[in-house]
Design an enzyme around this catalytic site. Structure first.
Site, mmCIF file in Angstrom:
data_model
loop_
_atom_site.group_PDB
_atom_site.id
_atom_site.type_symbol
_atom_site.label_atom_id
_atom_site.label_comp_id
_atom_site.label_asym_id
_atom_site.label_seq_id
_atom_site.Cartn_x
_atom_site.Cartn_y
_atom_site.Cartn_z
ATOM 1 N N GLY B 149 75.676 -8.785 -10.769
ATOM 2 C CA GLY B 149 75.978 -9.531 -11.977
ATOM 3 C C GLY B 149 74.991 -10.662 -12.200
ATOM 4 C CB CYS B 150 74.012 -12.403 -15.303
ATOM 5 S SG CYS B 150 75.649 -12.566 -16.054
#
Lengths: 346, 346, 346, 346
Positions: B149-150
């Site tokens: 994920g970011c």
């Protein structure tokens, strides 16, 4: 009508004081002080005031000013107010200082964090820290009010009830704060240019921001012991608004209702502090253009911490609005006089 | 040329994969999957691609797709990739999944935080968590890569060296993160409208954001013990960029040089992780448009804590760029192939 | 490798040249000129260049510079390039001047609109106006290229085919242009502060903007007669991008297809000019980060006018990109070398 | 107190009416109509109203509503108001319609530009076009007021005096307009997402925007002849504000003072129209948050044209503010009651 003089009327906080007082039912600005724009029409500096304010900007002449007005707002860099006040002035006129000069009781702490020699330490003791919801009674009758900082107002109001009631460990407090760019002032500096601020977020003043000791001192009074915090401000690409996200360790198991009751104990009767409904996070847009502070919290049972959040308009409750609120208290007016603007959205 | 298929090519991460692969020296997009825009020209959806991409959007047909390409990127909502993979597919084609389906090893944790029943738990074990700087070796030869994920990429890379080396108490970690709005996707929802996002900052998903267990799991591997953190994301009025400000208690007295040496130990040879100079805070603008992560730290001797900071472009190192980096590793290319864009400022 | 020197490398156009050349396959920057930051590391001024550019900023030393490089880009205020060039310099090195000094052939017009005495009028005649799509052939072999203005590039390319083919009355042209704020430069000025630009749009330089005579001169060459236009620029709260909306009276009844054919006649083979599909309006976001100009038109049968529209990235096709394109032409490279970036969205 | 009902109270214009009326000394909202949020608390939709508005949203029940209130504001899509009014309703209650249903006298023109069959053409004749500064007298005593469009209010007020006095050729008028994004409404549409609007400017509705015939009709009354204009709206990445830049050919040689005198003839006594000082261009930020329109002009002797400019807040003077102004006129109140907010800057 209360006659108002403003030193530093051409900064962002200054023009906000002008806007608020111009709409105030019992006060009027009679002195638009500005070193940078002396003799220029105020409405040429801030064209929103075209056909509303006809006056010109005036030099700082403290003696003349003190004779002309009932209250002086100093919206100026640190150190200036400290260099201007004296016994004679304070006997003539009330002063609400929007700088940090009289916020911190320990002059050594002030001088260390601000890197300035205080010019009037003899008045620090009598100055009242003008966080209205906490120090309202002390402010009545004061001569000199130290208007709190924008970050500090938001931080303290978000955290205060839980420190005061002993629900959180004061040694564990971390304050992560985010501010719109008007907080950086109207000085012509490269870091505040549109192209430098837009499409960017950054922390600054990490471990060294000057609002740190101010928050620590005030929370320390509430805790009854020394408080050390981490405070990290961030610059956000928006004009107004401060959001505080604060973290602390709970000292015992608590339910939502118990914590809610603590917030309500302190704020239920406060017009300008709104404790939001369960699970609603404060957002700066819902307070922009108003004197409100929205606060709320969330318990994390997994980690034993509580997250406290607050949002305000840095130029209103964080500066000009609280200054007017303090003026209202000083002069025995309704505390919300001139401050009933509804937040403007979008 | 490596043939690339994208499921979900008309989201923000999807179009970024298209942009990167179109400029990649050894890969090309041959399948533009999009349920919402089937049969529509891709360049009509994203007009930046006018006269660059001539293809039309295609429906998801996993079997046909697996025959047509060498690697599939799934830039789709949670659950979709899990419902598409099977042994036959994985024997034909590499998959880099940009959703969370294969990031978390404990399926119960996944199902609890995401509220979804996992459709292919049998592949979780073999899936490699594709945080390239940490799991590079494991990724070589994998069939299925779970692209991180970011928020997690930024959080983990900022904190990892200090957890790994035992310099911070893993129970004390607090991650306060801020993201641009492209992270919220291209869905037509009122909260993502310009007038709702602009001039606003808010926390969301407080104590409940789904990237929490992902960060905890990865930091747990580094710590060698269970890690529980507080993770609070915020929405910032900008398009791209994530900034992480993380706090933890130091386990012993350390100097700047000692901590710097720890960061350098892990990152000195990494092209895409830049450990900034002393006292320089990461800012999202300095990495925007690139695959870089900028990290740094600040020791607070007053409180015994350390503040760790990181910045990246959420659509590149936080999504599409890391996916391409993983593709490069999977196929034995230079790891930075197609990823050497310099951050664009302003 | 072509050796590049930049005078004015620390402005917004300067850093964009650095970014483009650093990624150029056949050129490299060897001289980072900057009066404001002499001896400071370039990557400390623009931190996106951290670990990418190691050089320090250098003073303007024209003689030394001319010996060190093959081409000089002057990204400097008006008048500076005019004061630096001489026969000796021009015999040693190619110059691409991003200022207006050599754009206008009539020195009296230049001096009137710019309020500057031209220091080198003797070189105006030989300078080539570097609007690549129109003056490509003249540029080959030139010593001195006057790189066009940002507004002018967008305006001329949007209007040129119709003037050239006599489809519009050149006396009726009105250009209403809108620009992002990077066009205003990196100078520390109050009007360019975030809080002054954000949430605002304004016209400026109405009837008096300096790009007016430049557009008039170039369109006059196309028309074969004197052209007078109204040109009104506006400042938009965004970083990059220029949009031109131009109006003119049609000289005869024309169909969409006829006008489209005229645009295609001039632009069908041009990589960097994209004539959009029918009814699609140019938008700055679809060209941002690239050297493209998107153009289109709309006929209004009710009023007998045509609306011509164009969009470009002011720092690329409007400045640095076109300068590199001119460099490529000057040195016989592929015209798109180093300029194949795909527009970045979002 | 005047009782106010709002149909469409949960759009951007609706919430602005609520904000203005809540602060109005002689009116109060008693009906918050909203099809989308029936039975939901209004303050949950717009959290700025928390602790200010306690009511819930109600369905449209025109009969009940007409009995409950003195005036209805319809802030709804085109066609709805036309479908709701009838003789009985109009005999009970005043209606201020913020949609276009009753703005255009020629029903065929309305139906052509809007693509809707008008449901109540019998009321078009009696409806008053509520541009207060021009039609004030007609509005007194009206039953049905057609509140002007945002672009049209700005365009007409900028141009009207010169058309009325015959100083410009009405056939030559070109209006290039720019609007903030709140004008696009609160509907959940991809083109209005933050990442689509931010960092972008575009024209839309070129030659076909529905405000065109409205401007033409009103200027036609002033000119005493048919007027055809080009009107081009643009979407700007800001929340509020419309800027109009209009161009026309002068019919004779005029001086600045002569034109200024014409503007003053119509606006000197108008509180809400400010004719700016010479050479000062209107900017949206100086009117934001207020009911002001700032106008000015610039003569271009080179081309024989005049550029007319105007700026207003699209949600106030362009919608809710003018609606309240019309209500004040309808009920014989001070025209500026509830509308004296000073523009808020920054």
């Amino acid at each position: 009508m209360i006659k108002v003089g403003i030193i530093g009327s051409t900064g962002y906080a200054g023009v906000e004081i002008v806007r608020l007082i111009t709409q105030h039912p019992e006060a009027e600005v009679v002195w638009y002080g500005s070193r940078s724009y002396v003799d220029q029409k105020y409405a040429e500096v801030f064209r929103n005031m075209f056909e509303i304010v006809d006056a010109k900007c005036l030099e700082d002449n403290m003696d003349e000013l003190a004779d002309a007005v009932d209250v002086i707002f100093t919206a100026t860099p640190q150190g200036l107010c400290g260099s201007l006040v004296n016994e004679e002035i304070l006997n003539k006129v009330k002063i609400v200082d929007l700088s940090a000069d009289f916020r911190i009781k320990d002059v050594a702490t002030y001088e260390k964090w601000y890197g300035i020699t205080h010019q009037s330490p003899q008045f620090i003791e009598e100055a009242v820290y003008g966080l209205c919801e906490i120090n309202r009674e002390k402010t009545k009758g004061a001569r000199l009010v130290a208007n709190p900082g924008c970050y500090t107002t938001c931080s303290i109001l978000s955290i205060y009830p839980l420190v005061k009631e002993g629900l959180i460990d004061p040694k564990s407090i971390i304050v992560d704060a985010k501010s719109g760019t008007s907080g950086a002032g109207r000085g012509a500096k490269v870091p505040n240019l549109f192209c430098e601020v837009n499409e960017n977020i950054k922390a600054y003043g990490v471990t060294s921001h000057r609002h740190t000791p101010e928050i620590e001192e005030q929370l320390g009074y509430a805790a009854g012991e020394e408080v050390l915090i981490n405070f990290t401000p961030h610059l956000v690409p928006m004009q107004r608004g401060i959001l505080v996200t604060a973290y602390a360790n709970l000292t015992k198991d608590v339910t939502y209702d118990e914590v809610k009751a603590v917030y309500d104990k302190y704020y239920a009767k406060e017009q300008f502090v709104r404790v939001l409904d369960k699970d609603v996070c404060p957002e700066t847009r819902w307070v922009e253009g108003s004197n409100y502070v929205d606060v709320n919290f969330k318990i994390d049972e997994r980690t034993g911490r509580i997250i406290m959040m607050g949002a305000l308009d840095n130029l209103i409750k964080g500066a000009a609005g609280q200054a007017v609120q303090n003026m209202n208290i000083l002069f025995g007016l309704e505390e919300n006089a001139g401050l009933q603007q509804i937040p403007m959205f979008p």
